[in-house]
Scaffold this active site. Structure first.
Site, PDB file in Angstrom:
ATOM      1  N   SER A   1      11.948  -3.310 -30.778  1.00 55.14           N
ATOM      2  CA  SER A   1      12.707  -2.216 -31.382  1.00 55.14           C
ATOM      3  C   SER A   1      14.202  -2.481 -31.286  1.00 55.14           C
ATOM      4  O   SER A   1      14.680  -3.105 -30.327  1.00 55.14           O
ATOM      5  CB  SER A   1      12.371  -0.901 -30.667  1.00 55.14           C
TER       6      SER A   1
ATOM      7  N   TYR B   1      11.771   4.522 -23.683  1.00 53.65           N
ATOM      8  CA  TYR B   1      11.148   3.805 -24.801  1.00 53.65           C
ATOM      9  C   TYR B   1      11.786   2.434 -24.968  1.00 53.65           C
ATOM     10  O   TYR B   1      11.100   1.413 -25.059  1.00 53.65           O
ATOM     11  CB  TYR B   1      11.304   4.624 -26.084  1.00 53.65           C
TER      12      TYR B   1
END
Length: 335
Positions: free
Chosen positions: A140, A165
């Site tokens: 990501s 995350y």
């Protein structure tokens, strides 16, 4: 060849599975269809792949029209890998499944450790045991954290994530490196930049803003609109992944990571104007402070992937938003 696509009921996983099938590949999809967002959207994506009914307690399904097998279960369930996935003779893995969402990681951190760390460990262990040597997996752009260097380059250390995350995604990259070092498993991690388009996630800005427009509700404009995102249309992402897969022996060597984005950030207010233009509705706006875990700008340097596979995103924000709004109106039966 039989390709396992994890997260196949998710946004990117669905589009990737569909494109691979249409190119003649045999695909096995894995997803737990969790309730992070509305499950009906995930079921509807699966219907597009020929899986029309998910039954409580049943694990394995066969598409009625396509070379697609669907496995319902959790990444972190070791018995699922042993009893259902191993017998299928998987030859390659594209791992997209994860607990997503920066803000949700503040509310339910344990879900991220379970899915993104324990689940990814099972993927790596399966590759080791089954001698699968070219793993492609989702990282990501969140790993860049508060990095002030623009555009974001893969050469950055990325050791100061600002959300759990992001921390789990950076940990995945380090785990992949370790498994290459110890066991020779080649992998490539893809740092996705704000993917949008038809069948997108309802917790992300395109659907949130469009839904608010048609319902006459206000949207929250975080950081008072002073942020930008490298919005990347889903077709560009999927074409990039498939280009990597089809050249895997050449480019998936060692454990590299690559940015996969549009390389052209759009400021938040500009994106809102694009939604307003296509819906014909002026959005009501509530300006608020930045959310914990958010960064002010994302901007992908895509030169590395361009050099590797001639990656060249071609859908600009106006074209992409129009395609997305057209799908949204059709899916939600809006005239």
């Amino acid at each position: 060849m039989k390709i396992l696509v994890t997260g196949a009921a998710g946004f990117i996983g669905f589009h990737l599975s569909d494109k691979l099938i249409n190119k003649g590949y045999e695909v096995v999809g894995l997803d737990n269809i969790n309730d992070y967002y509305i499950q009906q959207l995930k079921y509807d994506r699966l219907k597009e792949l020929g899986i029309h009914e998910i039954v409580e307690g049943k694990v394995q399904y066969q598409s009625d029209s396509k070379p697609f097998t669907f496995i319902k279960g959790d990444l972190e369930d070791v018995s699922l890998w042993e009893n259902y996935i191993k017998p299928l003779g998987i030859t390659h893995i594209i791992h997209l499944a994860a607990q997503a969402g920066v803000r949700y990681s503040l509310e339910n951190p344990r879900a991220y450790i379970s899915s993104n760390i324990s689940g990814f460990l099972n993927v790596l262990e399966f590759c080791r045991e089954q001698k699968i040597n070219h793993l492609i997996y989702a990282s990501s752009s969140s790993v860049y954290g508060m990095n002030s260097q623009q555009p974001f380059s893969e050469s950055e250390r990325c050791d100061q994530p600002v959300s759990l995350y992001a921390a789990t995604k950076r940990a995945n990259e380090m785990m992949a490196f370790t498994y290459h070092h110890l066991y020779g498993i080649n992998s490539m991690g893809l740092r996705f930049f704000t993917v949008y388009g038809p069948w997108g996630r309802p917790d992300m800005a395109p659907i949130l803003f469009t839904k608010a427009a048609y319902e006459g509700k206000a949207i929250k404009v975080f950081n008072h609109g002073n942020q930008s995102r490298d919005f990347t249309y889903i077709d560009d992402i999927v074409n990039g992944i498939i280009s990597i897969y089809e050249k895997k022996e050449e480019v998936v060597k060692g454990a590299p990571v690559c940015n996969i984005g549009n390389g052209s950030p759009v400021d938040l207010m500009g994106f809102i104007r694009a939604i307003e233009k296509e819906t014909g509705i002026e959005l009501k706006k509530e300006y608020t402070d930045a959310q914990p875990g958010d960064v002010a700008i994302t901007f992908a340097d895509t030169s590395k992937l361009s050099k590797e596979v001639n990656y060249n995103p071609s859908v600009n924000i106006s074209e992409g938003v129009k395609k997305f709004i057209d799908w949204y109106k059709t899916y939600n039966k809006i005239k």
